[in-house]
Design a protein around this motif. Sequence first.
Motif, PDB file in Angstrom:
ATOM      1  N   ALA A 166      37.098  36.378  37.427  1.00  0.00           N
ATOM      2  CA  ALA A 166      36.276  37.186  36.527  1.00  0.00           C
ATOM      3  C   ALA A 166      36.198  36.564  35.129  1.00  0.00           C
ATOM      4  O   ALA A 166      35.122  36.535  34.515  1.00  0.00           O
ATOM      5  CB  ALA A 166      36.827  38.613  36.456  1.00  0.00           C
ATOM      6  N   CYS A 167      37.323  36.061  34.636  1.00  0.00           N
ATOM      7  CA  CYS A 167      37.308  35.420  33.313  1.00  0.00           C
ATOM      8  C   CYS A 167      36.448  34.158  33.320  1.00  0.00           C
ATOM      9  O   CYS A 167      35.683  33.924  32.373  1.00  0.00           O
ATOM     10  CB  CYS A 167      38.728  35.092  32.860  1.00  0.00           C
ATOM     11  SG  CYS A 167      39.670  36.530  32.318  1.00  0.00           S
TER      12      CYS A 167
ATOM     13  N   TRP B 157      32.818  35.209  33.427  1.00  0.00           N
ATOM     14  CA  TRP B 157      32.375  35.719  32.141  1.00  0.00           C
ATOM     15  C   TRP B 157      32.205  34.583  31.140  1.00  0.00           C
ATOM     16  O   TRP B 157      31.186  34.504  30.443  1.00  0.00           O
ATOM     17  CB  TRP B 157      33.365  36.764  31.604  1.00  0.00           C
ATOM     18  CG  TRP B 157      32.883  37.369  30.326  1.00  0.00           C
ATOM     19  CD1 TRP B 157      31.971  38.372  30.176  1.00  0.00           C
ATOM     20  CD2 TRP B 157      33.262  36.971  29.005  1.00  0.00           C
ATOM     21  NE1 TRP B 157      31.763  38.628  28.843  1.00  0.00           N
ATOM     22  CE2 TRP B 157      32.542  37.784  28.098  1.00  0.00           C
ATOM     23  CE3 TRP B 157      34.137  36.020  28.505  1.00  0.00           C
ATOM     24  CZ2 TRP B 157      32.670  37.667  26.723  1.00  0.00           C
ATOM     25  CZ3 TRP B 157      34.263  35.904  27.128  1.00  0.00           C
ATOM     26  CH2 TRP B 157      33.533  36.721  26.254  1.00  0.00           C
TER      27      TRP B 157
ATOM     28  N   ALA C 178      32.130  37.625  42.024  1.00  0.00           N
ATOM     29  CA  ALA C 178      32.727  38.152  40.786  1.00  0.00           C
ATOM     30  C   ALA C 178      32.200  39.535  40.409  1.00  0.00           C
ATOM     31  O   ALA C 178      33.004  40.449  40.167  1.00  0.00           O
ATOM     32  CB  ALA C 178      32.553  37.157  39.635  1.00  0.00           C
ATOM     33  N   PRO C 179      30.887  39.764  40.368  1.00  0.00           N
ATOM     34  CA  PRO C 179      30.416  41.109  39.999  1.00  0.00           C
ATOM     35  C   PRO C 179      30.834  42.188  41.003  1.00  0.00           C
ATOM     36  O   PRO C 179      31.118  43.327  40.611  1.00  0.00           O
ATOM     37  CB  PRO C 179      28.892  40.974  39.953  1.00  0.00           C
ATOM     38  CG  PRO C 179      28.628  39.518  39.830  1.00  0.00           C
ATOM     39  CD  PRO C 179      29.779  38.819  40.491  1.00  0.00           C
TER      40      PRO C 179
ATOM     41  N   ILE D  55      34.495  42.852  40.201  1.00  0.00           N
ATOM     42  CA  ILE D  55      34.585  43.593  38.939  1.00  0.00           C
ATOM     43  C   ILE D  55      34.216  45.056  39.168  1.00  0.00           C
ATOM     44  O   ILE D  55      34.889  45.964  38.660  1.00  0.00           O
ATOM     45  CB  ILE D  55      33.706  42.939  37.852  1.00  0.00           C
ATOM     46  CG1 ILE D  55      34.301  41.586  37.443  1.00  0.00           C
ATOM     47  CG2 ILE D  55      33.551  43.865  36.642  1.00  0.00           C
ATOM     48  CD1 ILE D  55      33.373  40.724  36.606  1.00  0.00           C
TER      49      ILE D  55
ATOM     50  N   ASP E 198      36.612  48.097  38.449  1.00  0.00           N
ATOM     51  CA  ASP E 198      36.147  49.132  37.520  1.00  0.00           C
ATOM     52  C   ASP E 198      36.226  50.526  38.157  1.00  0.00           C
ATOM     53  O   ASP E 198      36.576  51.499  37.486  1.00  0.00           O
ATOM     54  CB  ASP E 198      34.720  48.853  37.052  1.00  0.00           C
ATOM     55  CG  ASP E 198      34.630  47.757  36.007  1.00  0.00           C
ATOM     56  OD1 ASP E 198      35.683  47.341  35.469  1.00  0.00           O
ATOM     57  OD2 ASP E 198      33.497  47.307  35.729  1.00  0.00           O
TER      58      ASP E 198
END
Length: 144
Positions: free
Chosen positions: A43-44, A47, A108-109, A112, A116
């Motif tokens: 994720a990092c 981003w 990744a999304p 996430i 979340d």
Amino acid sequence: MAGPTPDDSPGFLLWHATLRWQREIAAALGPLDLTHVQFVLLACTWWLNSQGTHPNQLALATQSGTDVKMVSQVVRALEAKGLLQREVDPTDTRAKLLRITDAGAALAPRAIAAVDAVDAAFFAPVPRDTTLTVLRALAGPRGE
């Protein structure tokens, strides 16, 4: 006269809350074939790449708050899964720049969103502003 109990200890309660949160995160990421650390680094990287940055492993460790040696091991695992690729940094041939692959950019999304959802449910009993204020105070400045 009874003395304090473990439930009167903020550290003990934080320990149990953290363990519960980690179990719930692991359950959400399991179907995506990601560990929690793999998720954080993926994720990092995703981003940072979306911000136009291709970090080296040290920059990723700094961004994620993790140990650079561990980042190296986990990045290799993510590379083996086809989610990240490492490229030689043209300005420092000893360093590798990290770039998310198409598969990583697709995953990744989704990961996430799964995390979340866990966070939203887990932290629901406490108002979001309160949660963020407390956690920021406890976390201290990033990089420490």
